[in-house]
Enzyme design. Sequence first.
Site, PDB file in Angstrom:
ATOM      1  N   TYR A 195       0.853  -1.187   0.000  1.00 59.47           N
ATOM      2  CA  TYR A 195       0.000   0.000   0.000  1.00 59.47           C
ATOM      3  C   TYR A 195       0.888   1.235   0.000  1.00 59.47           C
ATOM      4  CZ  TYR A 195      -3.740   3.249   1.032  1.00 59.47           C
ATOM      5  OH  TYR A 195      -4.645   4.289   0.947  1.00 59.47           O
ATOM      6  N   GLN A 252     -10.882   0.183   1.233  1.00 63.42           N
ATOM      7  CA  GLN A 252     -11.311  -0.635   0.095  1.00 63.42           C
ATOM      8  C   GLN A 252     -10.125  -1.292  -0.604  1.00 63.42           C
ATOM      9  OE1 GLN A 252     -11.787   2.615   0.509  1.00 63.42           O
ATOM     10  NE2 GLN A 252     -11.437   3.791  -1.358  1.00 63.42           N
ATOM     11  N   ASN A 290      -3.434   5.897   6.372  1.00 60.07           N
ATOM     12  CA  ASN A 290      -4.142   6.652   7.400  1.00 60.07           C
ATOM     13  C   ASN A 290      -4.850   5.708   8.367  1.00 60.07           C
ATOM     14  OD1 ASN A 290      -6.460   5.750   6.088  1.00 60.07           O
ATOM     15  ND2 ASN A 290      -6.828   7.695   5.039  1.00 60.07           N
ATOM     16  N   SER A 346       3.602   9.135  12.347  1.00 62.95           N
ATOM     17  CA  SER A 346       5.063   9.150  12.392  1.00 62.95           C
ATOM     18  C   SER A 346       5.564   9.904  13.618  1.00 62.95           C
ATOM     19  CB  SER A 346       5.601   9.804  11.119  1.00 62.95           C
ATOM     20  OG  SER A 346       6.999   9.703  11.050  1.00 62.95           O
ATOM     21  N   HIS A 374       4.424  15.520   8.597  1.00 64.23           N
ATOM     22  CA  HIS A 374       3.735  14.339   8.080  1.00 64.23           C
ATOM     23  C   HIS A 374       2.233  14.399   8.349  1.00 64.23           C
ATOM     24  CE1 HIS A 374       6.402  11.526   6.185  1.00 64.23           C
ATOM     25  NE2 HIS A 374       7.296  11.626   7.136  1.00 64.23           N
ATOM     26  N   GLU A 384       9.971   5.867  16.806  1.00 61.31           N
ATOM     27  CA  GLU A 384      10.127   5.333  15.460  1.00 61.31           C
ATOM     28  C   GLU A 384      11.497   5.724  14.915  1.00 61.31           C
ATOM     29  OE1 GLU A 384       7.915   5.707  11.093  1.00 61.31           O
ATOM     30  OE2 GLU A 384       7.473   7.144  12.678  1.00 61.31           O
ATOM     31  N   GLU A 431       0.048 -35.011  28.664  1.00 63.28           N
ATOM     32  CA  GLU A 431      -0.918 -34.019  28.204  1.00 63.28           C
ATOM     33  C   GLU A 431      -2.280 -34.640  27.901  1.00 63.28           C
ATOM     34  OE1 GLU A 431       0.775 -31.831  24.958  1.00 63.28           O
ATOM     35  OE2 GLU A 431       2.133 -30.728  26.285  1.00 63.28           O
ATOM     36  N   HIS A 457      -1.633 -39.535  20.295  1.00 62.39           N
ATOM     37  CA  HIS A 457      -0.260 -39.117  20.012  1.00 62.39           C
ATOM     38  C   HIS A 457       0.714 -40.221  20.449  1.00 62.39           C
ATOM     39  CE1 HIS A 457      -1.885 -35.139  19.311  1.00 62.39           C
ATOM     40  NE2 HIS A 457      -0.692 -34.610  19.126  1.00 62.39           N
TER      41      HIS A 457
END
Length: 424
Positions: free
Chosen positions: A121, A183, A206, A229, A254, A319, A407, A412
């Site tokens: 994106y 979308q 966003n 940011s 930003h 960051e 267990e 098993h």
Amino acid sequence: MNIRYLSDYSIPRPSLDQGTEEQRKSVQAIIEDVRQNGDQAVKSYTAQFDGAELSSLKVEDDEMDAAVLEMDEETWSVLNEAAANITAFHERQIQQSWMTTQKNGTILGQKVTPLDAVGIYVPGGTAAYPSSVLMNAIPAQVAGVKRVVMVTPPGPDGRVPAGVLAAARLAGVREIYKIGGAQAIAALAYGTQSVERVDKITGPGNIYVALAKREVFGIVDIDMIAGPSDITVLADHTAHAKEVAADLLSQAEHGELSQANLVTTSEELAEAVSKEVRLQLEDLPRKEIAEAAINEQSAIYVAQSLEEAIQAVNQIAPEHLEIQLEHAMETVGKIRHAGAIFVGRYSSEPIGDYFAGPNHTLPTSGTARFSSPLSVEDFVKKSSIIAYSEEAFVENAEKVAHFARLEGLEAHARAVEARFSNRR
């Protein structure tokens, strides 16, 4: 900027914005609509949110060709050199499959396999980001991903910025769709008539993009939930106020929710930077955005000692962290939590955003406490290999059966013991 003294103020741990209930419901409705109605829903939202009426969602080859031709020679050269730096850095991250053979003949190992398809994106809206194309697509290509799909919102004219398309061509991306917002995430996760679904989605966006990535996680993998940011500058009396202020504003512009902090042991620097930020804001093209981020989200913290300042930085878990200290490199080992560390006066944060080579897709909102920058490793998956020898089986089968019954999993245990009766 507000100046606070760490002796009187405790920095709260950052938290990732989860969005409002209304935003979450809106995103969920968009995702379900795209899931049910495919291209029709995507085109409707593109017209509603981006103002673009599209007959086709796909970027055609002639559009990419035109974008490359629009690039002046200097811009194309800069993009090429940046791409080369990013490629060289990420090639050092490649992991190899491996196997080891034990004395009893058992073979154990790990198989590293590139993902089949990933979607990246690339944000639009208030700015165009060719750098995001390079930072997401190049690690995927280096990893060996077979299909890299890019989505990015178009402008009202139905076009994608030339710089974004040129960067895509440079990074080897050939499948691009003019889709943004929630979308776009839904189209990548579930597929539409035009868009074949992918296995992982990366890239910032966003709040609606972030919420959509959260919603589809599990249907596909995602890189991270990216928040606004942020940058923190750790500085002492040797730092230059004009440069520190400029670096803070580089992130403040930003978005209004961006955070730009200074942590310093120098009251004199704190005062000078506060004044310099105000001065530099005056003629900044994105003044309103940066000023909101400075006034509402950011602060200058004055520490009584370097140790207190470092503790504050690790609490913020920024960051981006710039270290502008007299002995900057000596401090790097004391930093536990930061997405990217910029060391010294000449390592301005934009150097990392565009050109140096390390990835600029970084953990935000304090998530550097447990997260890492985007890397080649994000575009591969690993399979364990177990080839037990008969000798190892005989030696360990009873132990395995014992563990299984511990267990309460009798089947098993029997699966292991069945091989005793079948041994010749």
